[in-house]
Design a protein around this motif. Structure first.
Motif, short mmCIF file in Angstrom:
data_model
loop_
_atom_site.label_atom_id
_atom_site.label_comp_id
_atom_site.label_asym_id
_atom_site.label_seq_id
_atom_site.Cartn_x
_atom_site.Cartn_y
_atom_site.Cartn_z
N PHE A 98 0.74 -0.78 -0.07
CA PHE A 98 0.25 -0.05 0.11
C PHE A 98 0.99 1.46 0.24
O PHE A 98 0.31 2.57 -0.26
CB PHE A 98 -1.23 -0.04 0.97
CG PHE A 98 -2.12 -1.03 0.92
CD1 PHE A 98 -2.86 -1.08 0.19
CD2 PHE A 98 -2.75 -2.16 2.12
CE1 PHE A 98 -4.09 -2.17 0.04
CE2 PHE A 98 -3.08 -2.82 2.47
CZ PHE A 98 -4.03 -3.27 0.61
N PHE A 99 2.15 1.21 0.31
CA PHE A 99 3.01 2.25 1.04
C PHE A 99 4.25 2.20 -0.45
O PHE A 99 5.22 3.06 -0.47
CB PHE A 99 3.30 2.62 2.26
CG PHE A 99 2.36 2.44 2.74
CD1 PHE A 99 1.50 3.67 3.18
CD2 PHE A 99 1.66 1.01 3.52
CE1 PHE A 99 0.57 3.83 3.39
CE2 PHE A 99 0.48 1.87 4.89
CZ PHE A 99 -0.31 2.69 4.81
N SER A 100 4.55 1.59 -1.11
CA SER A 100 5.41 1.33 -2.40
C SER A 100 5.29 2.86 -3.13
O SER A 100 4.46 3.39 -3.27
CB SER A 100 5.03 -0.22 -2.82
OG SER A 100 3.73 -0.08 -4.08
N ASP A 101 6.73 2.63 -3.69
CA ASP A 101 6.37 3.80 -4.41
C ASP A 101 5.30 3.87 -6.01
O ASP A 101 5.17 4.94 -6.54
CB ASP A 101 8.09 3.96 -5.37
CG ASP A 101 9.21 4.44 -4.15
OD1 ASP A 101 8.72 4.65 -3.26
OD2 ASP A 101 9.78 3.91 -4.72
N LEU A 175 3.98 17.84 -5.86
CA LEU A 175 5.47 18.38 -5.09
C LEU A 175 6.26 17.45 -3.50
O LEU A 175 7.35 17.44 -3.83
CB LEU A 175 5.50 19.74 -4.13
CG LEU A 175 4.79 21.18 -4.96
CD1 LEU A 175 4.29 22.07 -4.55
CD2 LEU A 175 5.56 21.17 -5.90
N THR A 176 5.82 16.49 -3.34
CA THR A 176 6.29 16.01 -1.89
C THR A 176 7.18 14.45 -2.98
O THR A 176 8.39 14.44 -3.01
CB THR A 176 5.60 14.53 -1.32
OG1 THR A 176 4.02 15.99 -0.82
CG2 THR A 176 5.93 14.18 -0.30
N LEU A 177 6.27 13.98 -3.98
CA LEU A 177 6.71 13.10 -4.76
C LEU A 177 8.05 13.13 -5.19
O LEU A 177 9.03 13.01 -5.88
CB LEU A 177 5.94 12.72 -5.77
CG LEU A 177 4.50 11.48 -5.28
CD1 LEU A 177 3.74 11.18 -6.13
CD2 LEU A 177 4.90 10.69 -4.77
N MET A 178 8.02 14.91 -6.13
CA MET A 178 8.62 15.10 -6.99
C MET A 178 10.01 15.61 -6.34
O MET A 178 11.15 15.26 -6.64
CB MET A 178 8.13 16.37 -7.69
CG MET A 178 9.53 17.17 -8.56
SD MET A 178 8.80 18.50 -9.59
CE MET A 178 9.13 19.54 -7.95
N PRO A 184 9.01 9.52 -12.48
CA PRO A 184 9.98 9.04 -13.03
C PRO A 184 10.04 9.43 -14.17
O PRO A 184 11.30 10.53 -14.97
CB PRO A 184 9.11 7.44 -14.19
CG PRO A 184 8.78 7.30 -12.20
CD PRO A 184 8.32 8.80 -11.84
N CYS A 185 9.39 10.54 -14.85
CA CYS A 185 9.26 11.60 -16.28
C CYS A 185 10.30 12.85 -15.54
O CYS A 185 10.86 13.28 -16.46
CB CYS A 185 7.80 12.19 -16.64
SG CYS A 185 7.15 12.87 -15.07
N LEU A 186 10.58 13.12 -14.66
CA LEU A 186 11.17 14.50 -14.00
C LEU A 186 12.53 13.90 -13.73
O LEU A 186 12.72 14.92 -12.67
CB LEU A 186 10.38 15.18 -13.03
CG LEU A 186 9.54 15.55 -13.61
CD1 LEU A 186 8.71 16.16 -12.18
CD2 LEU A 186 8.97 16.51 -14.40
N GLY A 187 13.18 12.24 -14.45
CA GLY A 187 14.19 12.26 -13.36
C GLY A 187 14.72 12.12 -11.77
O GLY A 187 13.24 11.53 -11.49
#
Length: 224
Positions: A98-101, A175-178, A184-187
């Motif tokens: 449930f908390f995987s990437d 923003l938290t994921l970035m 993936p698309c933002l490196g």
């Protein structure tokens, strides 16, 4: 991202639970308000109707906001709140699926989709009510005879508040994921940039050598 840096994991977890709970609360405004509208209009939908021309609105105009509120703001968010509360109480851990990437990306996509569909529903409620009350005859009807108008206003308020709440949670999640480098698309994001800086220093030979501390025992001093 100075403000975002203040959102550590425990604070972000509490923030999600609070905003999700607000969304669940206002979901009742939407689908109950839409249901009352239909009930007051003899089972039909008053949105986009014309009292002067005796024309009824399409039932789908009332059913769409109801369906979106039930699917996203009730069923989906009750699931999200449940797993977040279990994680907060220590029953779940971060190693679970449930908390995987990949699931964090799925949650973010669902939040963005929910924002878009809720925004469409809010526009339908507002535009449909304005259309039904447009013109002198229809305006007088809405002011004095339309029993469904108060329910429509409640549904509109719930839909617009939910729209901005979805937007807030979607932006914070993105923003938290970035920042964590999980998009993936933002490196690699911040994690990759810090790692890249260290790699450049190592490859370019610009990293300062570590300072050597003299031994504490005088007998271990080198003899020249």
């Amino acid at each position: 991202m100075g403000l975002l840096d203040m959102l550590n994991e425990p604070l972000l977890l509490r923030l999600r639970i609070v905003v999700y709970s607000i969304l669940v609360f206002f979901s009742f405004f939407i689908f109950i308000g839409a249901a009352v509208m239909k009930d007051e209009f003899e089972g039909k939908c008053p949105l986009y109707s014309d009292y002067h021309a005796r024309k009824d609105g399409k039932v789908s105009s009332c059913n769409y906001p109801m369906a979106i509120a039930i699917i996203f703001q009730l069923l989906y968010l009750l699931f999200r709140i449940a797993i977040l509360l279990l994680f907060f109480m220590g029953k779940f851990n971060k190693d679970m699926f449930f908390f995987s990437d990949i699931m964090e990306l799925v949650y973010e996509v669902v939040d963005c989709i929910a924002f878009f569909f809720t925004f469409i529903g809010a526009c339908i409620l507002s535009a449909g009510t304005n259309s039904a009350c447009d013109g002198n005859v229809n305006e007088a009807y809405c002011d004095h005879l339309a029993d469904w108008l108060s329910a429509s206003r409640a549904a509109q308020a719930g839909a617009w508040i939910s729209t901005f709440a979805w937007l807030f949670i979607a932006v914070v999640g993105f923003l938290t994921l970035m920042r964590a480098g999980k998009i993936p698309c933002l490196g690699g994001g911040a994690a990759a940039s810090s790692g890249g800086a260290g790699q450049t220093a190592a490859d370019g030979g610009q990293q300062a050598p570590p300072m050597q501390t003299p031994p504490s025992n005088p007998d271990d001093m080198p003899k020249y």
